[in-house]
Every structure is written in structure tokens, then in C-alpha cells.
Scaffold this active site. Structure first.
Site, short mmCIF file in Angstrom:
data_model
loop_
_atom_site.label_atom_id
_atom_site.label_comp_id
_atom_site.label_asym_id
_atom_site.label_seq_id
_atom_site.Cartn_x
_atom_site.Cartn_y
_atom_site.Cartn_z
N CYS A 45 35.38 -4.09 26.72
CA CYS A 45 35.13 -5.47 27.13
C CYS A 45 35.24 -6.43 25.94
CB CYS A 45 33.76 -5.61 27.76
SG CYS A 45 33.52 -4.61 29.23
N THR A 46 34.75 -5.99 24.79
CA THR A 46 34.81 -6.84 23.60
C THR A 46 36.26 -7.12 23.23
OG1 THR A 46 32.70 -5.96 22.83
CG2 THR A 46 34.10 -7.00 21.18
#
Length: 219
Positions: A45-46
């Protein structure tokens, strides 16, 4: 709820990392891409949120506003944003992340992944992508599993195709990119094609003898 392409995308109100929003008011006259994430402080996600932040000029050029969603709180999002900025070598982070810690929006939009659970056994959101046009209609949806990061170059390519084909009588072939040859719609007669495409078109010969593969320069 099951959303199909062409359906009216539901409006909603939500708390975000940039304050409370009404989705329709936030969109204004733009298109929007809403993409969901399994959780804050997770590696894939980052990388994704950093990539979208890097691509903001490309989205702006297309009049598309990105907005993310994760099933954590606003405070969590704001802390996570600092990690995203560090990972992506970003000086700022200029689009909102929706706080959906009660999973209300994820449930409403059918974004929960029953195979990916948190430590408490609660489903995480899958990696959903919704592209909504300026009439608030759903134009595309893609669901990725939590373990597979998205290709945002492909999403930009799809947006280019959606915008082009919404106003011109063409479709885009496999692997098409901005500026490449397009296909004339089968619903357009040869005479209409001559009127609509003054630079002409090419008809491909195929064994069936049917004249349905008509190629033209991108209008």
C-alpha cells in the site's frame, strides 16, 4: 452493493486525511479514481500511494482526482503519510485518504476481501479501483487481491481510452497507448466513417471476408 459499469456511483460523506468531504462536491466537474487499500502501514500500500502522489500531474492533466481509502482512522492515515512521503521522496502528499475504520464504505461498495484477514480475523479491503466520470457514472472497476500491487501506468492508459472513446466513435485495441491507431466502432457505417474520419481509414482483410476491422488514426 453490486456496481456495474454505467451505474450511478453512490454519493457518500466521509472523514479523510484532508477533512470531511461529500464525494460529489469534492469531485466537482472532474472525473475521479477511488482506490482502496487493505490497511495503513503495510508495504505494498505504501508503494501504491507514493506512486499515485508522484503521478498527480498526470491525473491533473486528464482532469481526474485521485482519492484513496483504507480501513484505519484519520490519525493513523496522517502518521502513515509521513512514511509514504519518505518512501516516495515526496515533499508533499496532496490527495485525501478516506478513513473507513468501521468498514461502512468498504461494505457498501463490496470491497472486502474474505481471504485476507487482520490479526482479529476481520476482513481487509481488497485493492479496488473505481473510475467515475464527471456525470458520476461508474466507467471502470478492477479488483486486485491484497497481495498484488496495481499498475498505475495501466490505469492512466485506461483513463486515456475512456476519455477518448466517450466522445469519439472509436474503440481502442489491445495494448493501445495515447496517439496510436484506433478501431472504428462496428455501429458506424462506411459512409458515416468517411464523414467522421476525413483522413480516412484502413480495412483489414480477414479470412471471413467481413469488413469489420477498420483502423484509423486517433481522432
Amino acid at each position: 452493493m453490486a456496481l456495474n459499469i454505467g451505474d450511478q456511483f453512490p454519493n457518500f460523506q466521509a472523514e479523510t486525511s484532508q477533512g470531511k468531504i461529500d464525494f460529489y462536491e469534492w469531485m466537482e466537474e472532474s472525473w475521479a479514481i477511488l482506490f482502496s487499500h487493505p490497511a495503513d502501514y503495510t508495504p505494498v500500500c505504501t508503494t501504491e500511494l507514493a506512486r499515485v502522489a508522484q503521478l498527480l500531474p498526470e491525473f491533473k492533466k486528464r482532469n481526474v482526482k485521485p482519492i484513496a481509502l483504507s480501513v484505519d482512522t484519520v490519525d493513523s492515515h496522517r502518521g502513515w503519510i509521513e512514511d509514504i512521503k519518505a518512501y516516495g521522496s515526496l515533499s508533499s502528499f496532496d490527495y485525501p485518504i478516506i478513513a473507513d475504520d468501521k468498514r461502512e464504505l468498504a461494505t457498501k461498495l463490496n470491497m472486502l476481501d474474505k481471504d485476507e484477514l487482520n490479526k482479529d480475523g476481520i476482513p481487509l479491503t481488497c485493492r479496488a479501483v473505481f473510475i467515475v466520470d464527471n456525470n458520476k457514472k461508474l466507467r471502470l472497476s478492477i479488483l486486485y487481491p491484497a497481495t498484488t500491487g496495481r499498475n498505475f501506468d495501466e490505469i492512466l492508459r485506461v483513463i486515456d481510452s475512456l476519455i477518448l472513446t466517450s466522445t469519439k466513435s472509436v474503440a481502442t485495441p489491445a495494448d493501445w497507448k495515447q496517439g496510436e491507431t484506433c478501431m472504428i466502432l462496428p455501429t458506424i457505417s462506411d459512409q458515416e466513417a468517411l464523414d467522421k474520419f476525413p483522413n480516412g481509414y484502413t480495412t483489414r482483410d480477414v479470412p471471413s471476408g467481413k469488413k469489420y476491422i477498420r483502423e484509423t488514426a486517433q481522432p
